[in-house]
Motif scaffolding. Structure first.
Motif, PDB file in Angstrom:
ATOM      1  N   LEU A  47      -0.293 -12.228   3.378  1.00  0.00           N
ATOM      2  CA  LEU A  47      -1.637 -11.653   3.511  1.00  0.00           C
ATOM      3  C   LEU A  47      -2.316 -12.010   4.824  1.00  0.00           C
ATOM      4  N   PHE A  48      -1.814 -13.039   5.510  1.00  0.00           N
ATOM      5  CA  PHE A  48      -2.417 -13.463   6.767  1.00  0.00           C
ATOM      6  C   PHE A  48      -1.361 -13.531   7.854  1.00  0.00           C
ATOM      7  N   CYS A  49      -1.789 -13.323   9.067  1.00  0.00           N
ATOM      8  CA  CYS A  49      -0.920 -13.477  10.224  1.00  0.00           C
ATOM      9  C   CYS A  49      -1.680 -14.303  11.261  1.00  0.00           C
ATOM     10  N   PRO A  50      -1.447 -15.607  11.319  1.00  0.00           N
ATOM     11  CA  PRO A  50      -2.157 -16.426  12.313  1.00  0.00           C
ATOM     12  C   PRO A  50      -1.509 -16.286  13.690  1.00  0.00           C
ATOM     13  N   CYS A  51      -2.330 -16.116  14.709  1.00  0.00           N
ATOM     14  CA  CYS A  51      -1.787 -15.971  16.058  1.00  0.00           C
ATOM     15  C   CYS A  51      -2.823 -16.418  17.085  1.00  0.00           C
TER      16      CYS A  51
ATOM     17  N   CYS B 103      -6.603  -2.713   5.310  1.00  0.00           N
ATOM     18  CA  CYS B 103      -7.739  -2.786   6.234  1.00  0.00           C
ATOM     19  C   CYS B 103      -7.275  -2.399   7.634  1.00  0.00           C
ATOM     20  N   ALA B 104      -8.078  -1.616   8.297  1.00  0.00           N
ATOM     21  CA  ALA B 104      -7.777  -1.266   9.684  1.00  0.00           C
ATOM     22  C   ALA B 104      -8.293  -2.340  10.630  1.00  0.00           C
TER      23      ALA B 104
ATOM     24  N   MET C 211      -6.668 -16.711  16.028  1.00  0.00           N
ATOM     25  CA  MET C 211      -7.044 -15.590  15.170  1.00  0.00           C
ATOM     26  C   MET C 211      -6.265 -15.685  13.867  1.00  0.00           C
ATOM     27  N   ARG C 212      -6.912 -15.328  12.775  1.00  0.00           N
ATOM     28  CA  ARG C 212      -6.256 -15.266  11.464  1.00  0.00           C
ATOM     29  C   ARG C 212      -6.408 -13.828  10.981  1.00  0.00           C
ATOM     30  N   VAL C 213      -5.428 -13.007  11.288  1.00  0.00           N
ATOM     31  CA  VAL C 213      -5.492 -11.565  11.063  1.00  0.00           C
ATOM     32  C   VAL C 213      -5.119 -11.254   9.613  1.00  0.00           C
ATOM     33  N   HIS C 214      -5.924 -10.437   8.944  1.00  0.00           N
ATOM     34  CA  HIS C 214      -5.625  -9.977   7.587  1.00  0.00           C
ATOM     35  C   HIS C 214      -4.615  -8.841   7.673  1.00  0.00           C
ATOM     36  N   VAL C 215      -3.503  -8.960   6.969  1.00  0.00           N
ATOM     37  CA  VAL C 215      -2.492  -7.901   6.928  1.00  0.00           C
ATOM     38  C   VAL C 215      -2.213  -7.534   5.476  1.00  0.00           C
TER      39      VAL C 215
ATOM     40  N   CYS D  86       1.690  -9.705  14.853  1.00  0.00           N
ATOM     41  CA  CYS D  86       0.579  -9.332  13.975  1.00  0.00           C
ATOM     42  C   CYS D  86       0.152  -7.887  14.216  1.00  0.00           C
ATOM     43  N   VAL D  87       0.147  -7.463  15.462  1.00  0.00           N
ATOM     44  CA  VAL D  87      -0.179  -6.069  15.766  1.00  0.00           C
ATOM     45  C   VAL D  87       0.872  -5.152  15.160  1.00  0.00           C
ATOM     46  N   ARG D  88       2.135  -5.563  15.209  1.00  0.00           N
ATOM     47  CA  ARG D  88       3.210  -4.765  14.600  1.00  0.00           C
ATOM     48  C   ARG D  88       3.019  -4.663  13.088  1.00  0.00           C
ATOM     49  N   LEU D  89       2.600  -5.762  12.452  1.00  0.00           N
ATOM     50  CA  LEU D  89       2.343  -5.725  11.009  1.00  0.00           C
ATOM     51  C   LEU D  89       1.193  -4.792  10.668  1.00  0.00           C
ATOM     52  N   LEU D  90       0.160  -4.773  11.498  1.00  0.00           N
ATOM     53  CA  LEU D  90      -0.956  -3.854  11.261  1.00  0.00           C
ATOM     54  C   LEU D  90      -0.490  -2.406  11.358  1.00  0.00           C
ATOM     55  N   ASP D  91       0.444  -2.137  12.261  1.00  0.00           N
ATOM     56  CA  ASP D  91       1.004  -0.783  12.347  1.00  0.00           C
ATOM     57  C   ASP D  91       1.865  -0.458  11.122  1.00  0.00           C
ATOM     58  N   LEU D  92       2.651  -1.437  10.669  1.00  0.00           N
ATOM     59  CA  LEU D  92       3.540  -1.212   9.532  1.00  0.00           C
ATOM     60  C   LEU D  92       2.784  -1.013   8.218  1.00  0.00           C
ATOM     61  N   GLU D  93       1.653  -1.705   8.057  1.00  0.00           N
ATOM     62  CA  GLU D  93       0.955  -1.626   6.781  1.00  0.00           C
ATOM     63  C   GLU D  93       0.417  -0.231   6.499  1.00  0.00           C
TER      64      GLU D  93
END
Length: 189
Positions: free
Chosen positions: A148-152, A182-183, A174-178, A124-131
């Motif tokens: 749209l979501f990355c559950p972890c 959004c930062a 956690m249900r991270v929005h990707v 999920c952290v990698r997806l936040l970097d990629l977006e």
């Protein structure tokens, strides 16, 4: 769960809860109440270290799988996995090459549900970097590839001392929005 000669998709499921679970698969041509149990679908829990070293098993299935049902063995808790980005069903714009590890544990306050998410938040952290590479005007391409979501489960603050569990729970869901531009989660909430 059921192979019919076509290419198999898969994932690794780890039981990080405190009770055994049963895996079942609902195929696209099945009736909504007729999920078939997976071969060797029962997954026990680790009595000594339930949150850290739960029993795990690779799960393979075909593109005919519509939903993956995960039930506690006593039948009181359940979760249904039907997200195409998690199941990696064709046609997908982006398919992971390696098998990802997903954990199953009890819901924090709902006695009839289970949590199902990646065992760590590294992906999920990698997806936040990629977006950030997709910019503002290409978010639709990002969401088509990654969802749209990355559950972890956030496990970085876990201590092995059980007396600290009252302060820091072992696996925080956690249900991270990707792919939404959004930062931080607070920007999308």
């Amino acid at each position: 769960c059921m192979a019919n000669g076509t290419e198999l998709c898969g994932m690794i499921v780890q039981n990080a809860g405190r009770q055994p679970i049963m895996l079942s698969g609902l195929l696209q041509y099945d009736k909504p109440f007729e999920a078939a149990s997976c071969e060797r679908g029962q997954l026990q829990w680790n009595h000594i270290h339930p949150y850290f070293l739960g029993c795990s098993r690779p799960v393979r299935y075909t593109h005919d799988l519509k939903e993956l049902w995960i039930n506690s063995l006593d039948g009181t808790r359940t979760v249904v996995v039907d997200e195409p980005h998690i199941l990696q069903k064709a046609p997908m714009l982006f398919k992971r090459e390696s098998l990802f590890r997903y954990c199953v544990t009890e819901h924090k306050w709902d006695l009839s549900r289970l949590y199902f998410a990646e065992c760590t938040c590294e992906y999920c952290v990698r997806l936040l970097d990629l977006e950030a590479s997709y910019g503002v005007f290409y978010q639709q391409r990002c969401s088509a590839r990654f969802g749209l979501f990355c559950p972890c489960f956030e496990v970085s603050e876990v201590t092995h001392d059980s007396t600290q569990w009252s302060i820091l729970e072992p696996m925080k869901f956690m249900r991270v929005h990707v792919c939404r531009g959004c930062a931080y989660n607070s920007h999308c909430s």
